[in-house]
Design a protein around this motif. Structure first.
Motif, short mmCIF file in Angstrom:
data_model
loop_
_atom_site.label_atom_id
_atom_site.label_comp_id
_atom_site.label_asym_id
_atom_site.label_seq_id
_atom_site.Cartn_x
_atom_site.Cartn_y
_atom_site.Cartn_z
N ASN A 127 0.81 -1.22 0.00
CA ASN A 127 0.00 0.00 0.00
C ASN A 127 0.85 1.28 0.00
O ASN A 127 0.33 2.37 -0.24
CB ASN A 127 -0.96 0.00 1.19
CG ASN A 127 -2.00 -1.11 1.07
OD1 ASN A 127 -2.57 -1.31 0.00
ND2 ASN A 127 -2.22 -1.85 2.15
N GLU A 128 2.16 1.13 0.29
CA GLU A 128 3.06 2.29 0.24
C GLU A 128 3.57 2.57 -1.17
O GLU A 128 4.18 3.62 -1.43
CB GLU A 128 4.25 2.07 1.17
CG GLU A 128 3.92 2.00 2.64
CD GLU A 128 5.15 1.76 3.48
OE1 GLU A 128 5.67 2.73 4.07
OE2 GLU A 128 5.60 0.60 3.55
N THR B 253 3.25 3.87 -4.37
CA THR B 253 2.45 4.80 -5.17
C THR B 253 3.31 5.36 -6.29
O THR B 253 4.54 5.23 -6.29
CB THR B 253 1.96 5.96 -4.30
OG1 THR B 253 3.11 6.70 -3.82
CG2 THR B 253 1.15 5.46 -3.10
N ARG C 78 -1.81 -7.96 -4.14
CA ARG C 78 -2.33 -7.02 -3.15
C ARG C 78 -1.86 -7.46 -1.78
O ARG C 78 -1.42 -8.60 -1.58
CB ARG C 78 -3.86 -6.96 -3.20
CG ARG C 78 -4.53 -8.26 -2.79
CD ARG C 78 -6.04 -8.17 -2.78
NE ARG C 78 -6.52 -7.31 -1.73
CZ ARG C 78 -6.78 -7.72 -0.48
NH1 ARG C 78 -6.57 -8.99 -0.13
NH2 ARG C 78 -7.21 -6.89 0.43
N ASN D 146 -10.48 1.06 -3.09
CA ASN D 146 -9.28 1.89 -3.03
C ASN D 146 -8.01 1.11 -2.70
O ASN D 146 -6.97 1.69 -2.49
CB ASN D 146 -9.47 3.01 -2.00
CG ASN D 146 -10.59 3.95 -2.39
OD1 ASN D 146 -10.78 4.25 -3.57
ND2 ASN D 146 -11.35 4.41 -1.40
N GLU D 147 -8.14 -0.24 -2.57
CA GLU D 147 -6.95 -1.02 -2.21
C GLU D 147 -5.90 -0.90 -3.31
O GLU D 147 -6.22 -0.71 -4.49
CB GLU D 147 -7.33 -2.48 -1.99
CG GLU D 147 -7.67 -3.21 -3.28
CD GLU D 147 -7.93 -4.69 -3.04
OE1 GLU D 147 -7.72 -5.12 -1.91
OE2 GLU D 147 -8.32 -5.38 -3.99
N ASN D 148 -4.65 -1.03 -2.91
CA ASN D 148 -3.55 -0.89 -3.85
C ASN D 148 -3.22 -2.25 -4.47
O ASN D 148 -2.85 -3.19 -3.77
CB ASN D 148 -2.32 -0.33 -3.14
CG ASN D 148 -1.36 0.34 -4.08
OD1 ASN D 148 -1.71 0.64 -5.22
ND2 ASN D 148 -0.15 0.59 -3.63
N ARG D 149 -3.38 -2.35 -5.76
CA ARG D 149 -3.03 -3.55 -6.49
C ARG D 149 -1.85 -3.21 -7.41
O ARG D 149 -1.90 -2.23 -8.15
CB ARG D 149 -4.21 -4.07 -7.32
CG ARG D 149 -5.39 -4.48 -6.45
CD ARG D 149 -6.48 -5.13 -7.28
NE ARG D 149 -7.57 -5.61 -6.44
CZ ARG D 149 -8.45 -6.54 -6.81
NH1 ARG D 149 -8.37 -7.06 -8.03
NH2 ARG D 149 -9.39 -6.93 -5.98
N ILE D 150 -0.81 -4.04 -7.34
CA ILE D 150 0.44 -3.73 -8.04
C ILE D 150 0.76 -4.84 -9.03
O ILE D 150 0.64 -6.03 -8.72
CB ILE D 150 1.61 -3.58 -7.03
CG1 ILE D 150 1.37 -2.38 -6.12
CG2 ILE D 150 2.94 -3.43 -7.75
CD1 ILE D 150 1.43 -1.05 -6.82
N ARG E 225 3.02 3.70 -14.37
CA ARG E 225 2.49 3.17 -13.12
C ARG E 225 3.54 2.22 -12.50
O ARG E 225 4.33 1.61 -13.22
CB ARG E 225 1.18 2.44 -13.35
CG ARG E 225 1.25 1.23 -14.23
CD ARG E 225 -0.15 0.73 -14.59
NE ARG E 225 -0.09 -0.48 -15.39
CZ ARG E 225 -1.09 -0.91 -16.14
NH1 ARG E 225 -2.23 -0.22 -16.18
NH2 ARG E 225 -0.98 -2.02 -16.83
#
Length: 574
Positions: A470-471, A473, A518, A527-531, A565
């Protein structure tokens, strides 16, 4: 083989102070501290590299003598010969000096020796060649610090020699007109981290300044030396010297030049290497550009590379780049065969892995390619490796090391068995008579064992920091990009992430996997962060992962098709 995951321990108070004063992310501050940057002032300088921070080139021993002698040669129209080395550092050094001297309309020529037929550095027969060319001044780049016999021969032929080099000085300094090497014992410039191309560029910087003081720049326009920094960046990163101080400042400027693709030779190389110049980085130099430049010297002749980098016409540059690409493919095939044969030797004799170093030899190994093969085996078995080709007499060896084990020191203590040797603490070359290989092997292994603890032979993965998905970005990843260009002493950061859930997964080709992950211990939400995550060279028969308990990874900005991204590159899993 045991592998340790080690998270580097930095002073959290120092990191917080740097973060607070500079306004950077705490993890960025932690990374800087991990790299020995422990004050806000040093951190600011690192994050904002500037040409104003370059050290005075005249602090290099013999620099003043060198530029005065070159000025005399220019004014009197003397013939100058540049003598380079056959690797990427020597090639870019040669091209850099040639570009400058061609700009000032000097009587200039250059020469690169054949790796197999002539070997490394300046030798007496090369002085005969310089005599035939009626040269008055010979300037070496990336070699020459141990060329005593050649320099003495040049003196007898009334040829002045200026040595520019960065290799370790194993004996006393040759009696050349000038020896510019920041590693010579009596040089206190503090520029020992420069590659050969760095010393060459510093000579040009000093020479431009000296010519300015003499009123030289009139009819001839004073050159913008930033335009030479593309050569500097490629030679510096390819030679794996520390990317700090001057190397970082000038390499960053060089990356900008490479991304603008102004030099036809590099533009052609990026095309055959399938690199997008606009997003080119240090990895592209290390794994795509440098291998193609080095391939020519390893299995053909490196002079084609100097021709490429000094070529002004794009069509001819494109043709030469295609040839280099084909040579690199051939080099890869030869390299694979050497590695395969070496591994068979190790499998058939397990006692080889009980020694502190691996020393192998064969008569069918190409002397030009054994260095790359040694590097692969070095990483695989986590110990110094020497591969020796007995194809010629004397035999030729390439040495590679790991974990800061200094092989150059070990070679110095084994010099009685060697015909010649030279290089750096982590990479070196040697020549040896076949009958001396066995006693040399025993002594070398003993010297490595005596000088190093068992800890030095454990494969280590150094982790910079723990990171929550989640960090990750776009803003954080862009801030991380400010640490580029990466290289020795400024490695690309490696992060530890844990407890990841794989949301989706598919194979790319036969051995690469692309996933979306995730953080598994957070509540699902819009809003969860998916990478996006990439994992290369996996076993295609392994079932697709559902989760990862622990991974180490690198963080990149995916700029393909202007996506911009973040994505992670998985390096290890446990």
């Amino acid at each position: 083989m045991e592998t340790q995951w080690i998270t580097q321990k930095s002073d959290p108070e120092t990191a917080r102070k740097i973060s607070r004063i500079l306004g950077c992310h705490i993890i960025i501050a932690t990374l800087l501290v991990n790299r020995g940057i422990t004050t806000p002032e040093a951190a600011y300088t690192f994050l904002h590299p500037s040409m104003t921070h370059l050290r005075d080139p005249f602090t290099l021993k013999d620099m003043q003598k060198a530029v005065e002698r070159i000025y005399t040669a220019l004014i009197n129209r003397e013939k100058i010969l540049i003598f380079g080395d056959f690797d990427a550092d020597g090639i870019t050094s040669t091209a850099l000096l040639y570009d400058f001297f061609h700009h000032v309309a000097a009587e200039i020529s250059w020469y690169i020796p054949h790796r197999i037929k002539e070997g490394f550095s300046l030798k007496p027969p090369h002085i005969e060649m310089a005599v035939d060319r009626k040269c008055d001044l010979l300037i070496t780049v990336d070699c020459g610090s141990d060329s005593h016999d050649a320099v003495k021969r040049a003196i007898r032929e009334d040829i002045d020699v200026i040595i520019t080099d960065h290799h370790e000085v194993t004996t006393h300094i040759p009696p050349a007109f000038a020896v510019i090497n920041p590693k010579r014992p009596d040089c206190d410039s503090g520029l020992g981290h420069l590659a050969g191309v760095g010393v060459a560029l510093y000579l040009v910087i000093a020479l431009r300044t000296y010519l300015r003081s003499k009123g030289f720049w009139g009819e001839i326009e004073e050159p913008n030396l930033v335009e030479y920094c593309d050569l500097f960046a490629v030679g510096t990163i390819a030679d794996m010297v520390p990317v700090k101080g001057e190397n970082r400042i000038l390499s960053q400027a060089g990356m900008g030049m490479l991304q603008s693709a102004k030099r036809p030779g590099f533009k052609a190389l990026t095309q055959v290497s399938k690199i997008d110049p606009a997003v080119m980085d240090s990895d592209d130099i290390s794994f795509r550009i440098a291998p193609r430049l080095n391939a020519a010297g390893r299995i053909s002749h490196a002079r084609i590379c100097v021709d490429l980098l000094t070529e002004k016409k794009r069509i001819k540059a494109d043709q030469t780049a295609v040839i280099l690409n084909e040579l690199n493919k051939k080099r890869q095939e030869i390299e694979r065969s050497i590695v395969d044969e070496a591994e068979k030797k190790i499998l058939s004799d397990p006692s080889l892995l009980k020694a502190s170093a691996i020393v192998l030899h064969a008569s069918n190994w190409s002397p030009g390619v054994i260095g790359i093969a040694a590097s692969k085996l070095c990483r695989e078995y986590c110990r110094p490796v020497i591969l020796i080709s007995t194809m010629n007499t004397p035999a030729t060896g390439s040495c590679r090391s790991i974990n800061q084990i200094n092989i150059h020191d070990a070679l110095c203590r084994c010099s009685e068995f060697l015909e010649n040797f030279g290089g750096h603490p982590m990479a070196a070359g040697l020549t040896i008579q076949k009958e001396s290989i066995e006693p040399f092997t025993h002594r070398f292994c003993d010297e490595i064992k005596t000088a190093n603890s068992q800890e030095a032979f454990i494969k280590k993965i150094l982790i910079d920091a723990t990171l929550d998905i989640n960090e990750i970005t776009s803003a954080f990843t862009e801030e991380l990009e400010r640490l580029r260009p990466f290289g020795s002493s400024n490695p690309e950061p490696l992060f530890h992430c844990s407890n990841l859930e794989v949301v989706s997964s598919f194979m790319m080709g036969s051995r690469h996997r692309k996933m979306v992950v995730r953080q598994a211990d957070t509540k699902m939400s819009q809003n969860e962060n998916r990478i996006e995550a990439l994992q290369f060279n996996i076993n295609p028969e392994d079932p697709p992962p559902m989760r990862f308990d622990h991974i180490t990874c690198r963080l990149r900005m995916n700029r393909f098709q202007n996506k911009n991204r973040p994505q992670i590159i998985i390096e290890a899993v446990k």
